[in-house]
Scaffold this motif. Structure first.
Motif, PDB file in Angstrom:
ATOM      1  N   ALA B  96       3.819  -0.977  -1.721  1.00 54.71           N
ATOM      2  CA  ALA B  96       2.659  -2.085  -1.516  1.00 54.71           C
ATOM      3  C   ALA B  96       2.423  -2.303  -2.634  1.00 54.71           C
ATOM      4  CB  ALA B  96       1.712  -1.279  -0.477  1.00 54.71           C
ATOM      5  N   VAL B 108       1.353  -8.758   6.876  1.00 54.02           N
ATOM      6  CA  VAL B 108       2.175  -7.373   7.279  1.00 54.02           C
ATOM      7  C   VAL B 108       2.124  -7.246   8.816  1.00 54.02           C
ATOM      8  CG1 VAL B 108       2.522  -5.237   7.066  1.00 54.02           C
ATOM      9  CG2 VAL B 108       1.587  -6.119   5.061  1.00 54.02           C
ATOM     10  N   PHE B 129      -1.330  -0.811   2.692  1.00 53.77           N
ATOM     11  CA  PHE B 129      -1.283  -2.115   1.950  1.00 53.77           C
ATOM     12  C   PHE B 129      -2.506  -2.601   1.622  1.00 53.77           C
ATOM     13  CE2 PHE B 129       2.940  -2.432   4.056  1.00 53.77           C
ATOM     14  CZ  PHE B 129       3.567  -3.113   2.865  1.00 53.77           C
ATOM     15  N   ALA B 133      -2.116  -2.520  -2.447  1.00 54.48           N
ATOM     16  CA  ALA B 133      -1.299  -3.746  -2.845  1.00 54.48           C
ATOM     17  C   ALA B 133      -2.410  -4.677  -4.004  1.00 54.48           C
ATOM     18  CB  ALA B 133      -1.096  -4.754  -1.708  1.00 54.48           C
TER      19      ALA B 133
END
Lengths: 312, 312, 312
Positions: B96, B108, B129, B133
């Motif tokens: 991620a 996603v 994520f 991310a």
């Protein structure tokens, strides 16, 4: 409105001429497709068709989106009225309608199963896309035809034909280890004949193609006689049509080699690729000066570009 | 900053209004996303979600890159502190973080396994994520929610609602041959209620949804009573929540047909697709004038576009 | 003309400097690649390489097309003169030539099979692409090398090296559950040495790398001695080269942890990812301040961008 067979083309010569112009100046029409989107839907694998059609669309300014439905999607139901309590996840009529809303144009590849002549000849998948998508549909090879290949082939013949005489064009069956569809051979026959060329088709007995596509061609079982003085020899395997989808035992002598072309000194050799080397065609031919196979592949771009341009 | 649930939206009505404007002029904001990149990461297959989100991003001038992580990637480790000597190849926190460096926004998709209520409710993948991310994250359907679908559904209801009265909206369970997630039903319930609509949910006993999502709705086991005078009937299957992920034997009579709508003459019928024809919904409804299913699919573009625009 | 190994680079320092400039202004050269197309051909899975190279090309204005040949294509024949009556569908010489006609540049990933040292060292796939494609070819990791990774690693070292002294760089073998290729280790060694750095390689006996790549490096089997006062520790597993492709039983103590770095207080830790956490490297290192692994992944964009720019 659609492009799935030669009858969809009003003027073949004009389409070939346009493809030649696009080949000379691929980016000359980059505004035609601006902000337009084409979906390339594959129910079977593809190398040349996918990459060349993508490039063709991009040359016209379009965005091309590839969807490998066979791997990234799910099983489609084909039968009208089906009670979908089995393994099919979505009806093609729903999927086609959805994709038609997301794209300005769709291009679809769907091979035959080679299990039922009736089923394959019905061309259900491409017909359902045409019926439900609501946008222009291009065949990227259907159960019985491969028209973009044939247009590229016509372009290649146009570029290499003798000046002083009508070309002798021969479609020559070749051995293969698998049972292959008839689509390339069918389309090559119908396009060659529609373009006004003379066509000789040669194959062992039992490999007769559907006469819907070959009407007007000369059929010869004598390989040697067929190849004599040929200007173009299009080599291709196909499975039996009568004994539908079967592979008969055949003589390896049908593999085209230089020896077959002793009486055809000017013959150019064509094949749509992928080719089984030293099974369909010998290395010496593929790697020699007679071979047009890479030019055919290159011309796929401009065949697709001419078709997309005509549909825009 | 992220879009994974209805609580992420400040003003639902304003978001729907923006989606309507984008539908009227999809290319009016092509400079907003110029030189920006969105990664669409799929851990499960997708047709509508993938193509509509891609198109939405492109309409805003972004580049959209699809990665089918389930097929093109490798097994992700989810557990913090794991000794990775098994089959997982990369920890989600590393993957991620890397993807967050390559894109300005990530979207996603990650379905539930339907094996453990706790595991699925934890929403590990989408949460990881978001945590690692470092860029805005959009849910393309997570274990328990499908917010882009619900926003498209709200847009569709907004376009078709009766003028003179509050619409009666019914979420109607339908049979299916497989055990399906609760995400679409959960999200539809929470979005409908958050938008201030009245909602009736009807299903056989044993199919009660998680009350976190349905609080405020009327639950009826009497199918006929529920459908009476409905303006919108949203048909959807889901597996049992209590007996987590199980499929009870159920009466085929829950498949919605015209007969069910005798007392709901104005009812529009909705479904997120893909639909099992003649199992969840009859052909007559899907192919008739009541059906909004294709409009819902089309509105997916503008729902996604409104969300991406709000995050840019 | 191609980029497959460090010898393809005239001036490593200049290439690193260009990558640094591109990192500072990624979109400064968006016209260089206008209307140019790069094909990214994967015969093996990829996350970082795929996404970073795609982004790199797009930053230069190119269109990048991904083809997962392993999944979307078919089996390629590698042997010259083969009679293709088996499972291979197309000869690499034909496929490479076709793709060379469709793209201005090709980038190819092809892992080794780790079954035959001779076969892998021959680098047949990347060599055939170079021979037949007719356009510049970039390695996205071949059987024995991973040059884009190494360039990103050199960039990362350049950004983090101590100012007052020559850095001590250690390539430290790590345990793994699978037999891995030598490509990353080989390339890291040849790039580090070609860049004029000193390199210590440490591994258990039996894991000696091919001396073609490590000539000039100091090889130590004493892990502790090797790590002392290191500035950079590059952690990587590889299978045996002598006992080709085998995995020897090894001590878990080769997993790098903070304890190993007590005498290397300033050591930065590198890994190309994906990493097996708590097998190759401990969580404490990966999640701590020493780790450069995410920066290496980020720098993949600018390494690829510098290479593509140099080939345009």
């Amino acid at each position: 409105m659609h492009f799935t067979k030669v009858e969809d083309v009003h003027d073949i010569a004009a389409l070939i001429a346009d493809a030649r112009q696009l080949k000379a100046a691929p980016l000359a029409h980059q505004n035609i497709g601006k902000d337009r989107n084409i979906g390339l839907i594959f129910l079977n694998p593809s190398l040349r068709t996918r990459l060349s059609t993508q490039r063709a669309a991009q040359n016209l300014g379009m965005r091309a989106t590839v969807l490998n439905y066979d791997k990234e999607g799910w099983a489609l139901e084909m039968e009208d009225g089906a009670i979908m309590n089995g393994t099919t996840v979505e009806h093609i009529k729903d999927a086609a309608a959805v994709m038609g809303q997301y794209f300005d144009m769709l291009a679809v590849r769907a091979f035959p199963k080679l299990q039922s002549m009736e089923e394959d000849s019905a061309e259900t998948i491409i017909r359902q896309f045409i019926k439900y998508a609501g946008v222009p549909v291009i065949s990227l090879e259907s159960a019985t035809r491969h028209p973009l290949q044939s247009l590229a082939d016509m372009l290649t013949i146009d570029e290499h034909k003798p000046l002083a005489k009508k070309p002798k064009i021969v479609l020559s069956w070749a051995p293969h280890v698998k049972a292959l569809p008839h689509a390339v051979a069918n389309s090559f026959a119908e396009w060659t004949l529609a373009a006004g060329h003379e066509l000789v088709i040669t194959h062992p007995e039992g490999y007769e193609l559907d006469t819907r596509f070959t009407k007007g061609a000369t059929i010869l079982h004598d390989h040697e006689e067929a190849l004599e003085n040929a200007d173009f020899v299009y080599v291709k395997n196909w499975s039996s049509f009568k004994a539908y989808g079967q592979v008969h035992n055949t003589d390896e002598s049908w593999m085209l080699t230089e020896k077959h072309l002793l009486d055809a000194p000017n013959a150019k050799v064509m094949h749509c690729l992928p080719v089984r080397r030293n099974v369909e065609l010998s290395d010496e031919i593929l790697d020699g000066d007679r071979s047009l196979v890479q030019m055919q592949a290159y011309n796929r771009i401009f065949a697709a570009q001419a078709v997309i341009k005509s549909l825009l």
